[in-house]
Motif scaffolding. Structure first.
Motif, short mmCIF file in Angstrom:
data_model
loop_
_atom_site.label_atom_id
_atom_site.label_comp_id
_atom_site.label_asym_id
_atom_site.label_seq_id
_atom_site.Cartn_x
_atom_site.Cartn_y
_atom_site.Cartn_z
N ALA A 292 -88.60 -43.11 -103.75
CA ALA A 292 -89.07 -41.73 -103.65
C ALA A 292 -87.88 -40.88 -104.15
CB ALA A 292 -89.15 -41.39 -102.22
N VAL A 293 -86.64 -41.14 -103.96
CA VAL A 293 -85.56 -40.26 -104.39
C VAL A 293 -85.38 -40.46 -105.97
CG1 VAL A 293 -83.04 -39.96 -104.54
CG2 VAL A 293 -84.31 -40.66 -102.21
N ALA A 294 -85.63 -41.57 -106.53
CA ALA A 294 -85.68 -41.64 -107.70
C ALA A 294 -86.83 -40.78 -108.42
CB ALA A 294 -85.70 -43.27 -108.26
N ALA A 295 -88.02 -40.75 -107.92
CA ALA A 295 -89.11 -40.27 -108.45
C ALA A 295 -89.04 -38.69 -108.17
CB ALA A 295 -90.34 -40.65 -107.75
N GLY A 296 -88.03 -38.18 -107.47
CA GLY A 296 -87.69 -36.63 -107.07
C GLY A 296 -88.52 -36.10 -106.16
N ALA A 297 -89.32 -37.15 -105.36
CA ALA A 297 -90.23 -36.89 -104.27
C ALA A 297 -89.48 -36.62 -102.84
CB ALA A 297 -91.26 -38.02 -104.06
N LEU A 298 -88.38 -37.12 -102.79
CA LEU A 298 -87.25 -36.34 -101.63
C LEU A 298 -86.45 -35.43 -102.06
CD1 LEU A 298 -86.99 -39.58 -99.41
CD2 LEU A 298 -87.86 -37.56 -98.68
N ARG A 299 -86.35 -34.32 -101.32
CA ARG A 299 -85.58 -33.11 -101.75
C ARG A 299 -84.80 -32.44 -100.45
NH1 ARG A 299 -87.62 -28.71 -103.76
NH2 ARG A 299 -89.77 -29.25 -102.82
N VAL A 300 -83.78 -32.00 -100.61
CA VAL A 300 -83.33 -30.98 -99.57
C VAL A 300 -82.93 -29.52 -100.14
CG1 VAL A 300 -82.34 -33.08 -98.16
CG2 VAL A 300 -80.82 -32.00 -100.16
N GLY A 301 -82.86 -28.71 -99.17
CA GLY A 301 -82.44 -27.08 -99.31
C GLY A 301 -83.78 -26.24 -98.85
N GLU A 302 -83.44 -25.06 -98.93
CA GLU A 302 -84.57 -24.21 -98.61
C GLU A 302 -85.80 -24.19 -99.07
OE1 GLU A 302 -85.27 -20.82 -95.94
OE2 GLU A 302 -83.31 -21.46 -96.36
N ASP A 303 -85.73 -24.50 -100.60
CA ASP A 303 -86.95 -24.62 -101.31
C ASP A 303 -87.49 -26.03 -101.26
OD1 ASP A 303 -85.20 -26.35 -102.67
OD2 ASP A 303 -85.48 -25.66 -104.65
N ALA A 304 -87.21 -27.13 -100.38
CA ALA A 304 -87.77 -28.16 -100.20
C ALA A 304 -88.15 -28.13 -98.64
CB ALA A 304 -86.78 -29.38 -100.50
N GLY A 305 -87.95 -26.98 -97.88
CA GLY A 305 -88.20 -27.04 -96.41
C GLY A 305 -87.06 -27.33 -95.63
N LEU A 306 -85.93 -27.79 -96.11
CA LEU A 306 -84.79 -28.34 -95.23
C LEU A 306 -83.65 -27.54 -95.60
CD1 LEU A 306 -84.34 -30.41 -92.86
CD2 LEU A 306 -83.17 -31.88 -94.94
N PRO A 307 -83.23 -26.25 -95.11
CA PRO A 307 -82.05 -25.44 -95.28
C PRO A 307 -80.63 -26.36 -94.81
CG PRO A 307 -83.48 -24.32 -94.08
CD PRO A 307 -84.09 -25.57 -93.97
N LEU A 308 -79.50 -26.16 -95.76
CA LEU A 308 -78.58 -27.14 -95.52
C LEU A 308 -77.39 -26.21 -94.96
CD1 LEU A 308 -78.49 -28.86 -98.91
CD2 LEU A 308 -79.37 -29.75 -96.89
N ALA A 322 -73.92 -27.44 -83.50
CA ALA A 322 -74.99 -26.63 -84.44
C ALA A 322 -76.20 -27.60 -84.07
CB ALA A 322 -74.79 -26.43 -85.74
N VAL A 323 -76.15 -28.90 -84.22
CA VAL A 323 -77.23 -29.78 -83.90
C VAL A 323 -77.83 -29.96 -82.65
CG1 VAL A 323 -77.87 -32.35 -84.33
CG2 VAL A 323 -76.31 -31.17 -86.11
N GLU A 324 -76.73 -29.85 -81.82
CA GLU A 324 -77.12 -29.86 -80.32
C GLU A 324 -77.89 -28.77 -79.83
OE1 GLU A 324 -74.82 -31.15 -75.93
OE2 GLU A 324 -73.76 -30.96 -77.88
N ALA A 325 -77.47 -27.52 -80.58
CA ALA A 325 -78.32 -26.21 -80.28
C ALA A 325 -79.49 -26.24 -80.97
CB ALA A 325 -77.41 -25.21 -80.62
N GLY A 326 -79.90 -27.23 -81.88
CA GLY A 326 -81.22 -27.21 -82.58
C GLY A 326 -81.47 -26.24 -83.84
N VAL A 327 -80.04 -26.14 -84.23
CA VAL A 327 -80.36 -25.50 -85.72
C VAL A 327 -81.55 -25.94 -86.63
CG1 VAL A 327 -78.59 -27.03 -86.85
CG2 VAL A 327 -78.93 -24.65 -87.47
N VAL A 328 -82.24 -25.19 -87.30
CA VAL A 328 -83.25 -25.56 -87.86
C VAL A 328 -82.52 -25.92 -89.59
CG1 VAL A 328 -85.24 -24.81 -89.20
CG2 VAL A 328 -84.91 -24.12 -87.10
N GLY A 329 -82.81 -27.16 -89.76
CA GLY A 329 -82.14 -27.40 -91.30
C GLY A 329 -81.36 -28.74 -91.00
N LYS A 330 -80.41 -29.07 -92.13
CA LYS A 330 -79.77 -30.21 -92.25
C LYS A 330 -77.94 -29.90 -92.14
CE LYS A 330 -78.72 -34.56 -92.20
NZ LYS A 330 -79.17 -35.56 -91.00
N VAL A 331 -77.47 -30.57 -91.09
CA VAL A 331 -75.94 -30.12 -90.98
C VAL A 331 -75.34 -31.18 -91.85
CG1 VAL A 331 -74.12 -30.13 -89.44
CG2 VAL A 331 -76.41 -28.74 -88.63
#
Length: 337
Positions: A292-308, A322-331
Motif C-alpha cells: 500500500a505504501v509503494a502504491a501511494g495508498a497510505l499517506r500522512v499529513g493534514e491533506d491525508a487526514g493525519l496532522p503531524l 500530547a498523546v496521553e491528552a488525546g492530540v488529534v494526529g500523529k506524534v
C-alpha cells in the motif's frame, strides 16, 4: 548514542535523557539509525505502569523509521544504507525507538518503499498493522490488495485517529466503501481527507439512521475504537455474518452483550492486540502495508487526514503527554534534530 529512558513507571516526568552505548548487531540482527520515531498510546501506557514493566531501564517506542547502520552475518533482506520502517521495537525488549540507534531482530525491520517519507515510515507500525488486522478479521478478505474488499461496506469509528485513518486508507485501497463516524466538523474534514466517502458526526446526526440509509443490508465490518460506548449502535448497523473488530477500550472497560441480538446475526466479535497476534498474521500484514505504501495508498499529513506533530528527542516527555491528552494526529520524535 542519545536516548530517552525511564527506570520507574509513572507520569511523563519519569522520562530522562541518557547516553547509552551504541548497539552492535547479533548474527540475525539489524541496527537502524533512526530518523523518526512514532509515539503511540501503548508507549505512554507502558510508561505509566498500566502494563507490566520487565526491564530495569526502558527506552520507549515501538515504531520508527531510519537507515540501516549495520547488519548481522545472517541478514539478507536488508543491507547497510537501506531505508526501513520498524515495528514492535520495544515489545519484549528494553530498548525501543526513542534513541538514535536501535538493534532489532531482522524480521521486525521492513524496507521503506521510495518515495515514502520517514514521517510515514514511523507512522506505520502500530496504527497500520492494527488497521490491517481489523479489516482482515471478517469474511471478506484475509489479505489486502486492490479489489480485496470490493463490494464491502466498512464502518470506521473514530476516523480522525491514527488507526482509524489507516483503516480508511487501507479499506479504500482494497476497494471498500467507507463510512466513518467522528465527533466534530474538524474531525469530519480529516476523515474525508483520509478518503472516507461518507462521514457521520455522531454528536449531531443519528448514526444508525444515516448508516442504514447508506447500507440498507448493514455494513460488513466495523473497526471499533470504543466498544463500551458503541456496541449497541454497532449491533444495529452490522449485517448478518458481519464483524465488529475492536482494538481499544476508549470510553470504558466493560461491555454488556445482548446475546440474542448478537447470535441471531451470526456475528463475529474480534479483539485486536498486536503483541499477541503472532507472526503468521503479522508477516502478511507487513507485506500488504508495504504494498500500500509503494502504491501511494497510505499517506500522512493534514491533506491525508493525519496532522503531524514533531518533537525533539529531548522533548519526548512532552510528546508522551500530547498523546496521553488525546492530540488529534500523529506524534513523531525527530532523531535528526
Amino acid at each position: 548514542m542519545r536516548a530517552v529512558s525511564y527506570r520507574e513507571t509513572g507520569p511523563a516526568s519519569v522520562l530522562r535523557p541518557v547516553d547509552l552505548p551504541d548497539p552492535e548487531p547479533g548474527p540475525a540482527d539489524v541496527v537502524v539509525r533512526l530518523v523518526r520515531a512514532g509515539v503511540n498510546p501503548t508507549d505512554w501506557k507502558f510508561r505509566a505502569g498500566l502494563m507490566t514493566k520487565s526491564h530495569p531501564e526502558v527506552v520507549p517506542g515501538q515504531d520508527g523509521a531510519g537507515v540501516v547502520a549495520a547488519v548481522g552475518a545472517e541478514v539478507t533482506d536488508v543491507a547497510v544504507g537501506d531505508r526501513v520502517w520498524l515495528r514492535q521495537a520495544q515489545h519484549g525488549r528494553a530498548h525501543g525507538t526513542a534513541a538514535e540507534l536501535v538493534r532489532l531482530p531482522a524480521h521486525l525491520v521492513a524496507p521503506l518503499p521510495a518515495p515514502a517519507s520517514f514521517d510515514l515510515g514511523a507512522s506505520l507500525g502500530v496504527p497500520a498493522l492494527t488497521a490491517h488486522r481489523a479489516l482482515t478479521s471478517g469474511e471478506s478478505a484475509t489479505r489486502l490488495h486492490p479489489g480485496a474488499l470490493a463490494g464491502a461496506v466498512v464502518l470506521v469509528a473514530g476516523g480522525a485517529g491514527a488507526v482509524g485513518n489507516a483503516a480508511i486508507q487501507l479499506a479504500r485501497w482494497a476497494g471498500a466503501e467507507v463510512i466513518s463516524t467522528v465527533s466534530s466538523p474538524e474531525k469530519a474534514a480529516l476523515a474525508a481527507a483520509a478518503g472516507a466517502q461518507h462521514v457521520v458526526d455522531y454528536r449531531r446526526e443519528d448514526v444508525v439512521s444515516v448508516v442504514r440509509d447508506l447500507a440498507p443490508d448493514g455494513v460488513d465490518l466495523v473497526a471499533e475504537v470504543a466498544p463500551a460506548q458503541n456496541l449497541a449502535l454497532d449491533l444495529q448497523v452490522v449485517r448478518t455474518r458481519g464483524t465488529i473488530a475492536y482494538y481499544a477500550n476508549n470510553g470504558g472497560d466493560d461491555v454488556t452483550m445482548p446475546l440474542r441480538a448478537s447470535f441471531s446475526l451470526n456475528l463475529r466479535l474480534q479483539g485486536i492486540l498486536l503483541y499477541t497476534l503472532g507472526e503468521d498474521l503479522l508477516q502478511p500484514a507487513v507485506a500488504d502495508v508495504g504494498a500500500a505504501v509503494a502504491a501511494g495508498a497510505l499517506r500522512v499529513g493534514e491533506d491525508a487526514g493525519l496532522p503531524l506533530h514533531h518533537y525533539r528527542l529531548a522533548d519526548t516527555a512532552a510528546a508522551h503527554e500530547a498523546v496521553e491528552a488525546g492530540v488529534v494526529g500523529k506524534v513523531l520524535i525527530d532523531l535528526d534534530a
